[in-house]
Design a protein around this motif. Structure first.
Motif, PDB file in Angstrom:
ATOM      1  N   ALA A 108       0.792  -0.982  -0.157  1.00  0.00           N
ATOM      2  CA  ALA A 108       0.030   0.099  -0.108  1.00  0.00           C
ATOM      3  C   ALA A 108       0.756   0.949   0.788  1.00  0.00           C
ATOM      4  N   PRO A 109       1.753   1.621   0.399  1.00  0.00           N
ATOM      5  CA  PRO A 109       2.774   2.920   0.869  1.00  0.00           C
ATOM      6  C   PRO A 109       3.630   3.029  -0.441  1.00  0.00           C
ATOM      7  N   LEU A 110       4.040   2.072  -0.806  1.00  0.00           N
ATOM      8  CA  LEU A 110       4.528   2.399  -1.936  1.00  0.00           C
ATOM      9  C   LEU A 110       3.992   2.413  -3.495  1.00  0.00           C
ATOM     10  N   ILE A 111       2.348   2.284  -3.381  1.00  0.00           N
ATOM     11  CA  ILE A 111       1.445   2.264  -4.277  1.00  0.00           C
ATOM     12  C   ILE A 111       0.845   3.520  -4.259  1.00  0.00           C
ATOM     13  N   ARG A 112       0.980   4.269  -2.977  1.00  0.00           N
ATOM     14  CA  ARG A 112       0.767   5.852  -2.712  1.00  0.00           C
ATOM     15  C   ARG A 112       1.804   6.407  -3.532  1.00  0.00           C
ATOM     16  N   ASP A 113       3.049   6.118  -2.529  1.00  0.00           N
ATOM     17  CA  ASP A 113       4.035   6.757  -3.181  1.00  0.00           C
ATOM     18  C   ASP A 113       4.250   6.699  -5.221  1.00  0.00           C
ATOM     19  N   PHE A 114       3.842   5.742  -5.674  1.00  0.00           N
ATOM     20  CA  PHE A 114       4.288   5.788  -6.950  1.00  0.00           C
ATOM     21  C   PHE A 114       3.417   6.437  -7.630  1.00  0.00           C
ATOM     22  N   LYS A 115       2.248   6.832  -7.397  1.00  0.00           N
ATOM     23  CA  LYS A 115       1.184   7.418  -7.735  1.00  0.00           C
ATOM     24  C   LYS A 115       0.765   8.287  -7.302  1.00  0.00           C
ATOM     25  N   LYS A 116       1.677   9.425  -6.806  1.00  0.00           N
ATOM     26  CA  LYS A 116       2.091  10.280  -6.020  1.00  0.00           C
ATOM     27  C   LYS A 116       2.976  11.184  -7.058  1.00  0.00           C
ATOM     28  N   GLN A 117       4.948  10.089  -7.740  1.00  0.00           N
ATOM     29  CA  GLN A 117       5.120  10.428  -8.814  1.00  0.00           C
ATOM     30  C   GLN A 117       4.611  10.102 -10.300  1.00  0.00           C
ATOM     31  N   TYR A 118       3.651   9.019 -10.167  1.00  0.00           N
ATOM     32  CA  TYR A 118       2.657   9.200 -11.768  1.00  0.00           C
ATOM     33  C   TYR A 118       1.663   9.121 -11.963  1.00  0.00           C
ATOM     34  N   PRO A 119       0.763  10.298 -11.403  1.00  0.00           N
ATOM     35  CA  PRO A 119      -0.594  10.648 -11.288  1.00  0.00           C
ATOM     36  C   PRO A 119      -1.655   9.904 -12.188  1.00  0.00           C
ATOM     37  N   GLU A 120      -0.366  10.444 -13.654  1.00  0.00           N
ATOM     38  CA  GLU A 120      -1.340   9.732 -15.071  1.00  0.00           C
ATOM     39  C   GLU A 120      -2.274   8.160 -15.404  1.00  0.00           C
ATOM     40  N   VAL A 121      -0.945   7.128 -14.021  1.00  0.00           N
ATOM     41  CA  VAL A 121      -1.426   5.795 -14.026  1.00  0.00           C
ATOM     42  C   VAL A 121      -2.603   5.034 -13.039  1.00  0.00           C
ATOM     43  N   SER A 122      -2.800   4.604 -13.485  1.00  0.00           N
ATOM     44  CA  SER A 122      -4.503   4.029 -12.890  1.00  0.00           C
ATOM     45  C   SER A 122      -3.875   2.663 -12.190  1.00  0.00           C
ATOM     46  N   ILE A 123      -3.576   2.108 -11.371  1.00  0.00           N
ATOM     47  CA  ILE A 123      -3.515   0.811 -10.714  1.00  0.00           C
ATOM     48  C   ILE A 123      -5.037  -0.127 -10.465  1.00  0.00           C
ATOM     49  N   ASN A 124      -5.475  -1.017 -10.791  1.00  0.00           N
ATOM     50  CA  ASN A 124      -6.388  -2.323 -10.211  1.00  0.00           C
ATOM     51  C   ASN A 124      -5.346  -3.378  -9.677  1.00  0.00           C
ATOM     52  N   ASP A 291      13.749  -0.016  -5.626  1.00  0.00           N
ATOM     53  CA  ASP A 291      15.150   1.147  -5.456  1.00  0.00           C
ATOM     54  C   ASP A 291      13.885   0.670  -4.085  1.00  0.00           C
ATOM     55  N   TYR A 292      12.957   0.429  -3.993  1.00  0.00           N
ATOM     56  CA  TYR A 292      11.399   0.954  -2.392  1.00  0.00           C
ATOM     57  C   TYR A 292      12.299   0.244  -1.519  1.00  0.00           C
ATOM     58  N   PHE A 293      12.261  -1.216  -1.994  1.00  0.00           N
ATOM     59  CA  PHE A 293      12.199  -1.738  -0.441  1.00  0.00           C
ATOM     60  C   PHE A 293      13.725  -1.797   0.168  1.00  0.00           C
ATOM     61  N   GLY A 294      14.603  -1.519   0.053  1.00  0.00           N
ATOM     62  CA  GLY A 294      16.035  -1.621   0.035  1.00  0.00           C
ATOM     63  C   GLY A 294      16.454  -2.693  -0.017  1.00  0.00           C
ATOM     64  N   GLU A 295      17.828  -2.671   0.259  1.00  0.00           N
ATOM     65  CA  GLU A 295      18.793  -4.176   0.426  1.00  0.00           C
ATOM     66  C   GLU A 295      20.053  -4.290   1.346  1.00  0.00           C
ATOM     67  N   PRO A 296      19.716  -5.073   2.460  1.00  0.00           N
ATOM     68  CA  PRO A 296      18.331  -5.993   3.180  1.00  0.00           C
ATOM     69  C   PRO A 296      16.987  -4.873   3.198  1.00  0.00           C
ATOM     70  N   PRO A 297      15.942  -5.452   2.592  1.00  0.00           N
ATOM     71  CA  PRO A 297      14.961  -4.583   3.064  1.00  0.00           C
ATOM     72  C   PRO A 297      14.535  -4.310   4.463  1.00  0.00           C
ATOM     73  N   TYR A 298      13.860  -3.643   4.515  1.00  0.00           N
ATOM     74  CA  TYR A 298      13.618  -2.862   6.082  1.00  0.00           C
ATOM     75  C   TYR A 298      12.299  -3.366   7.171  1.00  0.00           C
ATOM     76  N   TRP A 299      11.862  -4.404   6.632  1.00  0.00           N
ATOM     77  CA  TRP A 299      11.326  -5.322   7.146  1.00  0.00           C
ATOM     78  C   TRP A 299      12.385  -6.759   8.148  1.00  0.00           C
ATOM     79  N   ASP A 300      13.893  -7.032   6.795  1.00  0.00           N
ATOM     80  CA  ASP A 300      14.982  -7.263   8.041  1.00  0.00           C
ATOM     81  C   ASP A 300      15.800  -6.247   9.361  1.00  0.00           C
TER      82      ASP A 300
END
Length: 302
Positions: A108-124, A291-300
């Motif tokens: 959900a946070p990734l899609i929210r941030d993506f939509k801010k950067q690319y508002p003309e792309v709709s997501i299903n 590039d969103y989650f990082g390496e290692p990802p933030y959940w680790d």
């Protein structure tokens, strides 16, 4: 005859397993697609398909040729893109399929941030833990977790995924912390029903597989968050990815056990079809995820 057109026809038939479906996708006739493939076989001097009345199958030479053809078409696409053949801004509908727990916890946070950067792309976004067919079901991209087998699809690794065995401190106080997988109590295994425990020679996976095959009691579910809640309550031990249990581990609600027997790290992959022209909306989404989650990802990071 244009060699790129014959190559494109061959790749499309190979991906869809059907001349008819390939013709529909290429907006041409079945006869022309068949002619293109035959011409391509003649150019190479090899048979690329074994044909039956219901489906076509790649020959061994066809399997080898497919990878070369895909690479060539992708290089042509890259050249066209580089010189400005696709100038349109990312826009339009992007159909995505993604695993349930990963999506509810992290997408959900990734899609929210993506939509801010690319508002003309709709997501299903469709959430499902089953293995969907990217092409047949019309998705632009599918997120999958595991060790992916080679296929005609493109798979780009987005993040690492670790599986850990863990239990609540209260459970470990009552039953003790095991030092070897053989010490695990099968009736206390809170089993995730979609995981193939038999797909590894790892000692821990073998024990978990035996426990899942001889399941007499306990809890099985197709949702990791349900199992995590039961484990936190001290009802047993779970084998789950850290993107689900990472926060509970960080808060001390769960503790990892048998770390020396942890299986090989898996991956979160973006899987999408080979296409002559990769849509800008899909290209930017994949780049954004990479590039969103990082390496290692933030959940680790606990």
């Amino acid at each position: 005859m244009n060699r790129l057109e014959t190559m494109k026809a061959f790749v499309t038939v190979a991906e869809l397993g059907s001349f008819t479906k390939a013709a529909e996708k290429l907006a041409t006739s079945n006869q022309l697609v068949s002619k293109y493939v035959s011409q391509f076989e003649a150019q190479l001097g090899v048979r690329l398909f074994n044909r039956t009345t219901r489906r076509v199958h790649l020959t061994q030479e066809g399997e080898q040729c497919l990878q070369h053809a895909i690479h060539i078409l992708e290089r042509v696409d890259d050249m066209q893109n580089h010189f400005g053949q696709i100038q349109n801004a990312p826009k339009g509908l992007l159909r995505i399929s993604s695993p349930v727990s990963f999506s509810t916890l992290h997408l959900a946070p990734l899609i929210r941030d993506f939509k801010k950067q690319y508002p003309e792309v709709s997501i299903n976004l469709e959430l499902s833990d089953r293995k969907v067919d990217v092409i047949e079901e019309g998705f632009d991209v599918v997120l999958r977790i595991g060790h992916l087998k080679s296929s005609s699809l493109i798979a780009k690794k987005i993040a690492s995924v670790r599986l850990v065995l863990c239990a609540a401190p209260s459970y470990l106080e009552t039953y003790g912390a095991p030092t070897h997988p053989e010490e695990l109590n099968p009736s206390h295994f809170l089993r995730y029903s979609y995981l193939d425990y038999a797909a590894s020679e790892n000692p821990l996976m073998k024990v978990l597989h035996a426990s899942s095959q001889n399941y007499q009691s306990g809890l099985a579910a197709n949702n990791g968050e349900i199992l995590m809640a039961a484990a936190i309550a001290g009802e047993g031990y779970i084998f789950q990815p850290t993107f689900i249990v990472g926060e509970a581990l960080k808060q001390g609600k769960l503790k990892t056990i048998l770390n020396d027997f942890a299986p090989e790290t898996m991956g979160l992959y973006a899987v999408y079809p080979h296409r002559k022209l990769l849509a800008p909306k899909l290209r930017v989404f994949i780049d954004f995820m990479s590039d969103y989650f990082g390496e290692p990802p933030y959940w680790d990071q606990y």
